[in-house]
Motif scaffolding. Structure first.
Motif, PDB file in Angstrom:
ATOM      1  N   TYR A 155      36.865  47.536  38.207  1.00  0.00           N
ATOM      2  CA  TYR A 155      37.558  48.412  37.251  1.00  0.00           C
ATOM      3  C   TYR A 155      36.930  48.337  35.865  1.00  0.00           C
ATOM      4  CZ  TYR A 155      41.094  48.419  40.931  1.00  0.00           C
ATOM      5  OH  TYR A 155      41.747  48.538  42.134  1.00  0.00           O
TER       6      TYR A 155
ATOM      7  N   LEU B 279      42.807  44.553  34.630  1.00  0.00           N
ATOM      8  CA  LEU B 279      43.030  44.802  36.049  1.00  0.00           C
ATOM      9  C   LEU B 279      42.147  43.842  36.830  1.00  0.00           C
ATOM     10  CD1 LEU B 279      43.203  48.621  36.850  1.00  0.00           C
ATOM     11  CD2 LEU B 279      45.047  46.970  36.717  1.00  0.00           C
TER      12      LEU B 279
ATOM     13  N   TRP C 132      49.117  34.916  33.799  1.00  0.00           N
ATOM     14  CA  TRP C 132      48.827  36.263  33.312  1.00  0.00           C
ATOM     15  C   TRP C 132      48.214  36.161  31.908  1.00  0.00           C
ATOM     16  CZ3 TRP C 132      47.659  40.793  34.885  1.00  0.00           C
ATOM     17  CH2 TRP C 132      47.692  41.876  34.008  1.00  0.00           C
TER      18      TRP C 132
ATOM     19  N   GLU D 177      47.388  51.417  40.015  1.00  0.00           N
ATOM     20  CA  GLU D 177      45.962  51.045  40.007  1.00  0.00           C
ATOM     21  C   GLU D 177      45.787  49.527  39.933  1.00  0.00           C
ATOM     22  OE1 GLU D 177      43.504  52.669  36.808  1.00  0.00           O
ATOM     23  OE2 GLU D 177      41.842  52.660  38.224  1.00  0.00           O
ATOM     24  N   GLY D 178      44.848  49.043  40.719  1.00  0.00           N
ATOM     25  CA  GLY D 178      44.598  47.604  40.752  1.00  0.00           C
ATOM     26  C   GLY D 178      45.308  46.948  41.924  1.00  0.00           C
ATOM     27  N   ASP D 179      46.188  47.700  42.567  1.00  0.00           N
ATOM     28  CA  ASP D 179      46.957  47.148  43.684  1.00  0.00           C
ATOM     29  C   ASP D 179      46.634  47.938  44.944  1.00  0.00           C
ATOM     30  OD1 ASP D 179      48.894  45.761  45.181  1.00  0.00           O
ATOM     31  OD2 ASP D 179      50.088  45.509  43.371  1.00  0.00           O
ATOM     32  N   VAL D 180      46.152  47.234  45.959  1.00  0.00           N
ATOM     33  CA  VAL D 180      45.762  47.920  47.187  1.00  0.00           C
ATOM     34  C   VAL D 180      46.765  47.670  48.310  1.00  0.00           C
ATOM     35  CG1 VAL D 180      43.316  48.026  46.650  1.00  0.00           C
ATOM     36  CG2 VAL D 180      44.227  45.988  47.744  1.00  0.00           C
TER      37      VAL D 180
ATOM     38  N   ASP E  70      46.332  52.062  44.792  1.00  0.00           N
ATOM     39  CA  ASP E  70      45.299  51.931  43.755  1.00  0.00           C
ATOM     40  C   ASP E  70      45.197  53.237  42.943  1.00  0.00           C
ATOM     41  OD1 ASP E  70      43.357  50.592  42.326  1.00  0.00           O
ATOM     42  OD2 ASP E  70      41.764  50.873  43.799  1.00  0.00           O
TER      43      ASP E  70
ATOM     44  N   THR F  91      49.828  40.758  38.733  1.00  0.00           N
ATOM     45  CA  THR F  91      48.644  41.178  38.001  1.00  0.00           C
ATOM     46  C   THR F  91      48.536  42.684  37.846  1.00  0.00           C
ATOM     47  OG1 THR F  91      47.490  41.048  40.097  1.00  0.00           O
ATOM     48  CG2 THR F  91      47.293  39.178  38.644  1.00  0.00           C
ATOM     49  N   THR F  92      49.311  43.464  38.609  1.00  0.00           N
ATOM     50  CA  THR F  92      49.221  44.912  38.476  1.00  0.00           C
ATOM     51  C   THR F  92      50.513  45.532  37.983  1.00  0.00           C
ATOM     52  OG1 THR F  92      49.765  45.063  40.813  1.00  0.00           O
ATOM     53  CG2 THR F  92      47.462  45.253  40.214  1.00  0.00           C
TER      54      THR F  92
END
Lengths: 344, 230
Positions: free
Chosen positions: A91, A98, A324, B104-107, B132, B158-159
């Motif tokens: 990204y 991200l 985080w 976004e960032g998560d699949v 994502d 994290t997302t």
């Protein structure tokens, strides 16, 4: 000051060795880079994953800024799948933070599960970069704190190299087929973990969060997942931690049976109950919420949570997941202070 | 027309087909329901959805886990694909539409897919953006479709943080939109702080919420029919 009695490094190594220490250490086996640390070097988060020096600098900065009692690389969870042949998305177009993800799968259908582990695995993807980053980090702060690294567990890695939906259904319908894949992935993980050990890692955390009881039954965990975790831990000589997040009370005993030296659980685990179940001497790391407490809580909430973890019987104060990055410095300092003041 | 006894037998079989993730039975008896002149709505709600309600209970009781849930969902979809073209449009005064996706960032998309399934069953128009999904895409799709609901899913801490930006952007463009957020790291506290209208922490709750939604739709349908009858 009892804190001067030993360095953070000695304290953690003594803990792993089962020796007596003055207080629980405050460290982690998972990523703990902070935006404060990145700011110090002017690094972008998206860039630190693919440069050994930047990765090592960023990893060491959490100790240097806040006294966090370790340095850990990498910050993402894609190193192993990448070495096996999956493409990774970092990204780089995104300004916000991200974490990298896997873009392409290795196994696209049930028929393709019979994969071969590529030869020369330690020279593929970012494994050489990891080797270098561990070495640099160790040289920088290794005299004072422990150097850690992490790999995924075989089942979680399987969820990256193939479609997770398919994997989950097959783990129920065709466990033999899944078992064969996990066995191969375990071999790959052993090779990579040994490489990290050679590079100077003092401990390694195996992250098998895909097999949490939020997802898989304790029965499937025991019959399908545990044997391959046992295989991995039986082959590693350095200090080992098994981390699983989510509901883990029903599998905590199995987690210890894996042969890991310590087990790590998150905020969904009732640690007081787990401590009772596994006895006083087993190493149990946990279990504060790294976002809802450490990032968005007040300093008082941070202190209260950290004290509660220690009162519940954790052997080390340790987050439920990656730290985080936007953690407010005041909260980080409050956590470290609370741990340092604590006496059993 | 099937007799009442036969109707019950078919419904019971459809229900069990979902519970026992038996795709063949779901297929066979969905077709049989149509062939024997049963109402497709009846077969969906009192057969397939009843089964999914039981699956929800088994999941909550930790007798079923995610693999079982996915297999039950497959069986439900097999039946739904056969029955849905024959559903008479329900006039419930609700015409729901929803934009749904994983940020976004998560699949990870299992939780999202379960919620999507329940929207499908309920007859919502579903605009599935997949996983994502770049944050701007949610706003874009909502403005294009004027959906009543936007559902955001994130599996990882994290997302999750990206959701706040989407909520802010959506509310700025359309204050009336209802936003649901879901996923393991999400909490009531976060939903409130960020201005989301609803939340689900995990698949169990997402499923429960979705079932509650369907159940209340079912009730409204029964009430509407009772009114028509009187």
């Amino acid at each position: 000051m009892p804190d001067d009695a030993m360095t953070p490094r000695e304290r953690v190594l003594k803990l792993f060795a089962g020796e007596k220490i003055d207080r629980p250490p405050c460290f982690s086996g998972m990523g703990n880079v902070t935006t404060e640390g990145l700011k110090k070097f002017g690094y972008k988060f998206a860039a630190v994953h693919s440069d050994a020096k930047m990765m090592a600098d960023a990893a060491a900065s959490t100790y240097k800024l806040f006294g966090f009692e370790c340095g850990v690389v990498p910050f993402d969870l894609c190193v192993e799948a990448e070495a096996l042949g999956c493409a990774v998305n970092v990204y780089s177009h995104v300004e916000d933070i991200l974490y990298p993800t896997i873009k392409t799968k290795l196994v696209n259908s049930e028929d393709e599960m019979d994969i071969a582990i590529p030869s020369g695995l330690t020279e593929r993807g970012r494994v050489p970069l990891m080797r270098e980053a561990i070495g640099l980090m160790k040289k920088d702060i290794g005299g004072e704190v422990v150097a850690g690294a992490h790999v995924l567990g075989p089942f979680t890695l399987a969820g990256q190299v193939m479609e997770l939906n398919t994997l989950l259904k097959l783990s129920f319908k065709k466990p033999d087929k899944v078992g064969k894949l996990l066995d191969k992935l375990a071999d790959a993980l052993i090779i990579i973990a040994k490489e990290y050990e050679k590079a100077g890692a003092d401990y390694i955390t195996v992250r098998e969060m895909g097999a949490t009881s939020d997802v898989l039954s304790p029965r499937v965990f025991k019959t399908l997942i545990l044997p391959y975790l046992q295989k991995i831990f039986s082959k590693l000589e350095l200090n080992t931690v098994l981390h699983i997040c989510g509901k883990t009370n029903d599998i905590a005993v199995f987690m210890l049976d894996s042969g890991a030296k310590a087990i790590s659980v998150d905020q969904k685990n009732d640690v007081a109950e787990t401590r009772k179940k596994i006895g006083d001497s087993a190493l149990l790391f946990g279990n504060y919420d790294p976002y809802n407490v450490l990032v968005s809580g007040t300093t008082d909430q941070v202190r209260e949570t950290i004290k509660q973890c220690m009162n519940n019987g954790v052997s080390a104060v340790w987050p439920g997941c990656d730290i985080w990055p936007t953690v407010p410095p005041a909260n980080f300092n409050a956590m470290m202070d609370e741990v340092k003041q604590y006496r059993r | 027309m099937a007799t009442e006894e036969r109707r019950k037998e078919i419904l019971e079989t459809l229900k069990n087909a979902v519970i026992q993730y038996d795709e063949d039975a779901a297929k066979e008896f969905s077709q049989m329901a149509l062939d024997e002149g049963m109402d497709a709505n009846d077969a969906i709600f009192n057969g397939l959805v009843s089964g999914m309600e039981e699956v929800g209970r088994l999941f909550e009781a930790q007798e079923y886990f995610v693999p079982e849930l996915l297999m039950c969902a497959d069986a439900l979809y097999v039946g739904l694909d056969i029955l849905k073209p024959h559903v008479k449009q329900l006039d419930l005064g609700i015409r729901g539409s929803v934009v749904i996706g994983t940020v976004e960032g998560d699949v990870h998309d299992i939780g999202k897919n379960i919620v999507k399934m329940m929207f499908d069953v309920a007859g919502f128009q579903v605009y599935d953006l997949g996983k994502d999904v770049p944050l701007d895409k949610f706003v874009e799709e909502h403005m294009k479709t004027h959906s009543d609901l936007v559902c955001l899913s994130a599996m990882m801490t994290t997302t999750m943080v990206g959701m706040k930006k989407v909520i802010d952007d959506l509310k700025a463009k359309n204050p009336d939109v209802k936003i649901m957020i879901g996923g393991a790291p999400v909490s009531q506290d976060i939903a409130e702080k960020w201005g989301a209208d609803g939340y689900s922490p995990d698949a169990t709750n997402a499923l429960k919420d979705a079932i509650n939604m369907i159940s209340s739709l079912k009730k409204m349908k029964e009430e509407a029919e009772a009114k028509k009858g009187s």
